[in-house]
Design a protein around this motif. Structure first.
Motif, PDB file in Angstrom:
ATOM      1  N   UNK A 171       0.868  -1.176  -0.051  1.00  0.00           N
ATOM      2  CA  UNK A 171       0.081   0.027   0.040  1.00  0.00           C
ATOM      3  C   UNK A 171       0.846   1.260  -0.061  1.00  0.00           C
ATOM      4  N   UNK A 172       2.046   1.244   0.530  1.00  0.00           N
ATOM      5  CA  UNK A 172       2.976   2.351   0.578  1.00  0.00           C
ATOM      6  C   UNK A 172       4.244   2.051   0.036  1.00  0.00           C
ATOM      7  N   UNK A 173       4.454   1.331  -1.100  1.00  0.00           N
ATOM      8  CA  UNK A 173       5.540   1.248  -1.670  1.00  0.00           C
ATOM      9  C   UNK A 173       5.367   1.067  -3.396  1.00  0.00           C
ATOM     10  N   UNK A 174       6.388   1.161  -4.073  1.00  0.00           N
ATOM     11  CA  UNK A 174       6.106   1.252  -5.556  1.00  0.00           C
ATOM     12  C   UNK A 174       7.141   0.425  -6.044  1.00  0.00           C
ATOM     13  N   UNK A 175       6.962   0.357  -7.383  1.00  0.00           N
ATOM     14  CA  UNK A 175       7.843  -0.855  -8.046  1.00  0.00           C
ATOM     15  C   UNK A 175       8.761   0.068  -8.886  1.00  0.00           C
ATOM     16  N   UNK A 176      10.342  -0.224  -8.849  1.00  0.00           N
ATOM     17  CA  UNK A 176      11.288   0.386  -9.784  1.00  0.00           C
ATOM     18  C   UNK A 176      11.307  -0.002 -11.054  1.00  0.00           C
ATOM     19  N   UNK A 177      12.342   0.378 -11.931  1.00  0.00           N
ATOM     20  CA  UNK A 177      12.185   0.214 -13.258  1.00  0.00           C
ATOM     21  C   UNK A 177      12.471  -1.229 -13.536  1.00  0.00           C
ATOM     22  N   UNK A 178      13.030  -1.949 -12.646  1.00  0.00           N
ATOM     23  CA  UNK A 178      13.114  -3.370 -12.889  1.00  0.00           C
ATOM     24  C   UNK A 178      12.384  -4.423 -12.033  1.00  0.00           C
ATOM     25  N   UNK A 179      11.288  -3.716 -11.340  1.00  0.00           N
ATOM     26  CA  UNK A 179      10.279  -4.352 -10.811  1.00  0.00           C
ATOM     27  C   UNK A 179      10.586  -4.434  -9.305  1.00  0.00           C
ATOM     28  N   UNK A 180      11.544  -4.046  -8.738  1.00  0.00           N
ATOM     29  CA  UNK A 180      11.841  -3.938  -7.365  1.00  0.00           C
ATOM     30  C   UNK A 180      10.976  -3.258  -6.606  1.00  0.00           C
ATOM     31  N   UNK A 181      10.832  -3.554  -5.233  1.00  0.00           N
ATOM     32  CA  UNK A 181      10.018  -2.857  -4.508  1.00  0.00           C
ATOM     33  C   UNK A 181      10.869  -1.682  -3.777  1.00  0.00           C
ATOM     34  N   UNK A 182      10.272  -0.450  -3.847  1.00  0.00           N
ATOM     35  CA  UNK A 182      10.854   0.884  -3.326  1.00  0.00           C
ATOM     36  C   UNK A 182      10.035   1.300  -2.332  1.00  0.00           C
ATOM     37  N   UNK A 183      10.507   1.700  -1.343  1.00  0.00           N
ATOM     38  CA  UNK A 183      10.007   2.215  -0.188  1.00  0.00           C
ATOM     39  C   UNK A 183       9.030   3.609  -0.413  1.00  0.00           C
ATOM     40  N   UNK A 184       7.938   3.831  -0.005  1.00  0.00           N
ATOM     41  CA  UNK A 184       7.204   5.146  -0.146  1.00  0.00           C
ATOM     42  C   UNK A 184       7.826   6.125   1.039  1.00  0.00           C
ATOM     43  N   UNK A 185       8.436   5.450   1.828  1.00  0.00           N
ATOM     44  CA  UNK A 185       9.164   6.473   2.911  1.00  0.00           C
ATOM     45  C   UNK A 185      10.057   7.480   1.977  1.00  0.00           C
TER      46      UNK A 185
END
Length: 523
Positions: A171-185
């Motif tokens: 709910x509070x993270x996104x995907x990077x260009x390679x599909x990795x999880x990036x923290x919304x913080x």
């Protein structure tokens, strides 16, 4: 007049007043709140009693100033024995419940000292700020064991989102260009869509849970506090809201280079915090603010869905509706991030009130410019529900008369408080924890702020509505500061300290010692 049957008390966390279209934002559209304002009253000068979540909410829920209830900062427990909204409304027959956030810290030591069974109704109400916790979710921690046990995480896992804490990782993270999880913080990711689908987001979920409560309540009168976490950080919005607005929709920051020249010590210390340094950069503002705007539009869309639900159930004509916020968000204005200080961007909040009764027809669609405080809502709800406002406890004033067109005397000042003892600013300023306090007095023209032994601040809102020129050390304004200092002292002297005995009982007992059989002082 007939009493209100139901009360829907909606709060969005960290929502600025000037980021709604009905309050004048040039780009963001909030049709549901605009429509509610057209059916009710929009208050243009509503202020919180503390511009940070915990103490602000404790004032909303108790109807009392921070100096009176004592919960001065996030995590500072509201002491057992402080009457809350539920304590005032349940005796009037309203089931008083929570869906969402309160940021309330329970007085566990007080509950233990009183010997309360923690599973008892009394202990639950004491630990939940007087609400029945239909669903509580403060949603704060990205990686803290013990904070994952929330129903929303169970819901997300049932929808296929994996992990111990999908509140954070979906709910509070996104995907990077390679599909990795990036923290919304990390605010640099604010322009990307949340991993979670919009229909599974916090805002959608809490709206659904509010509908579940209303259906479960049936014909029983209720007060529901629906408390959304967004648009509070992390500034991550689900598609399509993540890019509904762009950098060109970001309004210029309200700040001037002169504010950095010899600022007040507390102000300077807050400008030195990490979040302020980041929001001072246009790159950050142009990345974060569009996501913040998208979260507001999502909030508006879902409360519009909730309003339609009330109409479909035939409940709208029996339900008082309130929409507000617990504080604002600087977003780089005055070279600051977050909230806590007393500029308009932080301490002023939206407040829209809809009273369905015919007595309120004369004020529908109007804007009330009176000085209003968060503590006014509890007495408003008590009077609307047919009760008598306990003036020896509640320090706010009911808005019912104003909603019904009365134009009698009203307050000429509002007050807000700050405990910065928990922030790095205290170390920079060099104050003791107990002395790290600020208090604001705002009249129609002046905003006056004291920080104990430190110099005061003063702003002339007539000539300087953007609050860029601090007159706290101006020789030409010494007399004005002295007058406002005395008014502030008078306010502190007027706090409601005797909450266990009503004024009516005092009247009945005045000069009755002989009748009570205590003939002292007789010759």
């Amino acid at each position: 007049m007939p009493a209100i049957k139901n009360i829907l008390f909606i709060m969005a966390d960290q929502l600025r007043a000037d980021y709604l279209s009905c309050y004048g934002h040039p780009h963001i559209q909030t049709p549901a709140m605009d429509a509610l304002a057209a059916r009710g009253v929009r208050y243009d000068h509503a202020y919180v009693q503390a511009p940070i979540c915990g103490p602000s909410r404790m004032s909303f829920y108790t109807g009392r100033y921070v100096a009176s209830h004592g919960s001065t900062y996030n995590g500072v427990p509201l002491r057992v024995g402080e009457p809350t909204m539920g304590d005032h409304l349940r005796p009037l027959g309203l089931r008083t419940a929570l869906v969402g956030k309160t940021h309330m810290a329970a007085d566990a030591e007080g509950i233990r000292r009183l010997g309360l069974d923690t599973a008892s109704e009394a202990a639950i109400f004491a630990a939940q700020c007087g609400f029945e916790p239909f669903e509580r979710d403060d949603g704060l921690w990205p990686d803290r064991p013990g904070s994952y046990d929330i129903a929303y995480n169970d819901y997300l896992r049932a929808q296929g989102y994996e992990g111990d804490n999908p509140w954070h990782t979906a709910a509070n993270s996104v995907r990077g260009d390679d599909g990795e999880v990036l923290s919304g913080w990390e605010m640099r990711h604010a322009g990307r869509p949340a991993i979670v689908a919009e229909e599974h987001s916090e805002t959608a979920y809490m709206t659904d849970r509010a509908m579940d409560f209303i259906d479960a309540a049936g014909d029983q009168p209720w007060c529901l506090h629906l408390s959304y976490i967004k648009p509070h950080w992390p500034y991550i919005a689900p598609a399509p809201y993540h890019d509904m607005y762009g950098p060109d929709d970001v309004i210029p920051a309200n700040r001037d280079a002169s504010e950095r020249d010899d600022p007040h010590p507390v102000y300077a210390a807050f400008m030195g915090h990490e979040e302020s340094g980041n929001f001072a950069r246009e790159e950050v503002r142009r990345t974060v603010i569009p996501a913040y705007m998208g979260l507001i539009r999502q909030f508006d869309d879902h409360i519009g869905r909730l309003f339609a639900f009330l109409e479909d159930r035939g409940l709208a004509q029996h339900t008082m509706i309130v929409v507000t916020s617990d504080h604002g968000d600087y977003l780089g204005d005055h070279w600051l991030g977050e909230k806590q200080l007393f500029h308009e961007e932080s301490a002023r909040v939206p407040l829209i009130v809809y009273d369905p009764r015919p007595e309120a027809d004369a004020t529908r669609g109007t804007v009330d410019s009176a000085l209003v405080e968060a503590i006014d809502l509890v007495p408003t709800f008590v009077e609307a529900a047919g009760g008598t406002v306990p003036g020896h406890i509640l320090e706010g004033r009911s808005l019912v008369g104003r909603l019904h067109g009365e134009t009698g005397p009203w307050r000429d000042a509002v007050f807000s408080e700050l405990d910065f003892g928990f922030r790095k600013a205290r170390l920079d300023v060099g104050t003791e924890p107990w002395a790290s306090r600020g208090v604001m007095l705002r009249t129609e023209r002046w905003k006056y702020i004291e920080y104990g032994d430190l110099p005061p601040q003063l702003f002339d809102l007539e000539t300087d509505p953007q609050e860029r020129t601090d007159l706290g050390r101006s020789d030409d304004h010494a007399a004005i500061r002295a007058d406002l200092h005395e008014r502030l002292f008078r306010w502190l002297r007027d706090r409601r300290m005797r909450i266990t005995t009503s004024d009516a009982e005092v009247e009945a007992r005045t000069d009755r010692h002989k009748a009570a059989g205590i003939p002292y002082g007789v010759w």
